[in-house]
Design a protein around this motif. Structure first.
Motif, mmCIF file in Angstrom:
data_model
loop_
_atom_site.group_PDB
_atom_site.id
_atom_site.type_symbol
_atom_site.label_atom_id
_atom_site.label_comp_id
_atom_site.label_asym_id
_atom_site.label_seq_id
_atom_site.Cartn_x
_atom_site.Cartn_y
_atom_site.Cartn_z
ATOM 1 N N ARG A 55 2.154 -2.725 12.567
ATOM 2 C CA ARG A 55 0.866 -1.740 11.870
ATOM 3 C C ARG A 55 1.717 -0.535 11.949
ATOM 4 N NH1 ARG A 55 -4.239 -4.028 15.949
ATOM 5 N NH2 ARG A 55 -4.200 -6.211 14.383
ATOM 6 N N CYS A 106 1.204 1.455 2.855
ATOM 7 C CA CYS A 106 0.895 1.178 2.721
ATOM 8 C C CYS A 106 0.168 -0.158 0.992
ATOM 9 C CB CYS A 106 -0.835 1.203 2.957
ATOM 10 S SG CYS A 106 -1.210 1.756 4.284
ATOM 11 N N ARG A 124 0.137 -3.347 5.195
ATOM 12 C CA ARG A 124 1.177 -2.867 5.579
ATOM 13 C C ARG A 124 2.337 -3.430 4.053
ATOM 14 N NH1 ARG A 124 -2.248 -0.793 8.090
ATOM 15 N NH2 ARG A 124 -1.742 1.166 9.666
ATOM 16 N N ALA A 170 -7.618 -0.106 8.118
ATOM 17 C CA ALA A 170 -7.155 -1.030 7.778
ATOM 18 C C ALA A 170 -6.107 -1.547 7.043
ATOM 19 C CB ALA A 170 -8.377 -2.255 8.246
ATOM 20 N N TYR A 171 -5.533 -0.852 5.745
ATOM 21 C CA TYR A 171 -4.997 -1.157 4.671
ATOM 22 C C TYR A 171 -3.806 -1.894 5.453
ATOM 23 C CZ TYR A 171 -7.014 2.694 1.692
ATOM 24 O OH TYR A 171 -7.590 3.554 1.125
ATOM 25 N N ALA A 203 -1.255 -8.125 11.899
ATOM 26 C CA ALA A 203 -0.083 -7.437 12.004
ATOM 27 C C ALA A 203 0.223 -6.886 13.499
ATOM 28 C CB ALA A 203 -0.020 -6.288 10.943
ATOM 29 N N GLU A 214 -1.777 -8.135 6.354
ATOM 30 C CA GLU A 214 -2.620 -7.276 6.592
ATOM 31 C C GLU A 214 -2.982 -7.474 7.734
ATOM 32 O OE1 GLU A 214 -4.244 -7.218 3.739
ATOM 33 O OE2 GLU A 214 -3.413 -8.743 2.306
ATOM 34 N N TYR A 215 -3.237 -6.258 7.703
ATOM 35 C CA TYR A 215 -3.284 -5.305 9.363
ATOM 36 C C TYR A 215 -3.656 -6.559 10.379
ATOM 37 C CZ TYR A 215 -5.166 -1.795 12.749
ATOM 38 O OH TYR A 215 -5.605 -1.340 14.084
#
Length: 450
Positions: free
Chosen positions: A166, A171, A143, A140-141, A161, A157-158
């Motif tokens: 994703r 990250c 990108r 969930a980092y 994305a 943000e994940y």
């Protein structure tokens, strides 16, 4: 680009609720040093012009731990951009480069921070440089999305994305370097139109790009940027740092027979050809000279050991212990605030506290320096070449002269002159046949009760 002033802002205002602790999160220790202390050590290696630590209200213990560096208070927990804004008052007018770090990310190295600064000072003149990483599981980092020229276009943000975004493995690691001349306006433009109504530092990238400013990325090893939010993550960071410290010790000429069971502090210093047995623990402030052997299961803290000494197994050396060259400290021996001079030996079951043991003295098994009377500590002086018999109690303050002999089982309360023999115990008496008569009497008494 020419050399420029450097400032560092360390964000340390987090409450750390997942730690479930009365201690502020950044003061939890890793390898004997508070997490924020590791970050400060990395920062100090760059010799910055300014360092500001951002703390929360009432975090006086954090302010004390980072002194003499100044602190700024983030009065409300309103996001990372808001935390950086709290430092603006202490950086007013600063136009050099600014690195933003996190007090709960203790493994970052000076080399990585230098790489951030160097990237900021490249000819492209990026307004923002973000530290990136490529973890095995991006999870969930956020990108880091690059443009066709390899510059940083945005941080996504994940949850926001797309599937394509994703799939990106680069990250966000959180740390950033800014051009100070543009940082104040960029961070000042960050809004809080999001689900949490917080001001996110990551928004500065898109703000900078919309203004036509370049942004860049520097990559670091994932293990270097692990953050701590829980006790389990604290343990994981401890494990990672221990691996780093063990490798450095072995690279510098020490032998760790079982590295995974050897625990070092960040300031542990092991000399060349030191051999460390399994299960040894090094607390803060331990310096070990060359050719020292530390046998298994020893605990050391706040001590200096000179070359050629042999320690353990199962020895405990406490703060203030100074172990001279070629000294032998054996199994179940404890030394505290004492100087053991060259060639002296204490090989078994002994406590030496608040004392000096002269060169080549021999301390017999079971010897105790009685250094505490319930109110204050007193010293014991044992001369060079003295021989202390087994099971002796030396009641401080007391002086045993050079070459003196203390008979086994003695309780010594007064000074012993050099080369004297002192025996301080009850005289031995023997009563012939007493033991047999005792047994017969007891057996008869038992028979009568049956």
């Amino acid at each position: 680009m020419a050399q420029r002033p450097l400032a560092c802002v360390i964000l340390a205002a987090g409450k750390g609720t997942r730690m479930k602790s009365d201690l502020p999160k950044v003061l939890h220790r890793v390898a004997g040093r508070p997490m924020v202390g590791h970050v400060l050590a990395a920062v100090k290696a760059l010799d910055p012009d300014h360092v500001v630590v951002v703390v929360g209200p009432g975090m006086d213990s954090v302010a004390a731990a980072v002194a003499p560096y100044p602190t700024a208070v983030q009065h409300e927990q309103r996001g990372t951009a808001d935390a950086v804004r709290a430092a603006f008052g202490l950086l007013e007018g600063f136009t050099g480069d600014v690195i933003v770090l996190y007090g709960d990310t203790p493994l970052v190295t000076p080399d990585t921070l230098r790489a951030l600064v160097q990237a900021r000072r490249q000819a492209a003149d990026p307004a923002v440089v973000v530290l990136g990483m490529r973890p095995d599981d991006p999870g969930a980092y956020g990108r880091l999305i690059l443009n066709a020229r390899g510059g940083l276009e945005k941080i996504v943000e994940y949850l926001d994305a797309s599937e394509q975004e994703r799939a990106v493995t680069l990250c966000n690691a959180g740390l950033m370097a800014f051009d100070g001349a543009r940082m104040f306006d960029l961070i000042g433009s960050v809004g809080n139109d999001n689900a949490k109504s917080e001001y996110y530092l990551t928004d500065v990238v898109q703000i900078a790009r919309r203004a036509g400013m370049a942004c860049a990325v520097v990559e670091a090893a994932p293990a270097e940027v692990v953050g701590v939010n829980s006790r389990a993550e604290l343990a994981e960071v401890e494990k990672l740092l221990q691996r780093r410290l063990r490798k450095a010790a072995m690279d510098n000429g020490a032998t760790l027979i079982d590295p995974d069971s050897t625990f070092l502090s960040v300031d542990t210093r092991l000399g060349r050809d030191v051999v460390v047995g399994p299960g040894c623990f090094f607390g803060a402030g331990v310096t070990v000279g060359d050719r020292v052997e530390i046998k298994p299961y020893c605990h050391l803290e706040g001590v200096r050991i000179d070359s050629g000494a042999v320690i353990g197994p199962y020895a405990r050396l406490r703060p203030g212990a100074e172990i001279g060259p070629d000294v032998h400290i054996g199994n179940f021996v404890e030394v505290k605030n004492a100087v053991i001079e060259a060639g002296a030996k204490a090989n078994h079951l002994t406590y030496i506290g608040d004392a000096r043991v002269g060169a080549k003295a021999n301390i017999g098994a079971g010897t105790i320096t009685c250094n505490y009377d319930g109110f204050s500590k007193s010293r014991t002086e044992i001369g060079a070449g003295a021989f202390i018999g087994s099971n002796s109690a030396l009641v401080a303050p007391v002086v045993i002269g050079d070459g003196a002999i203390v008979g086994a089982g003695s309780v010594v309360t007064m000074a012993v002159e050099a080369d004297a023999l002192v025996v301080a115990r009850g005289s031995q008496k023997a009563y012939a046949g007493w033991a047999q008569r005792f047994r017969e009497r007891k057996q008869n008494e038992k028979a009568k009760k049956a």
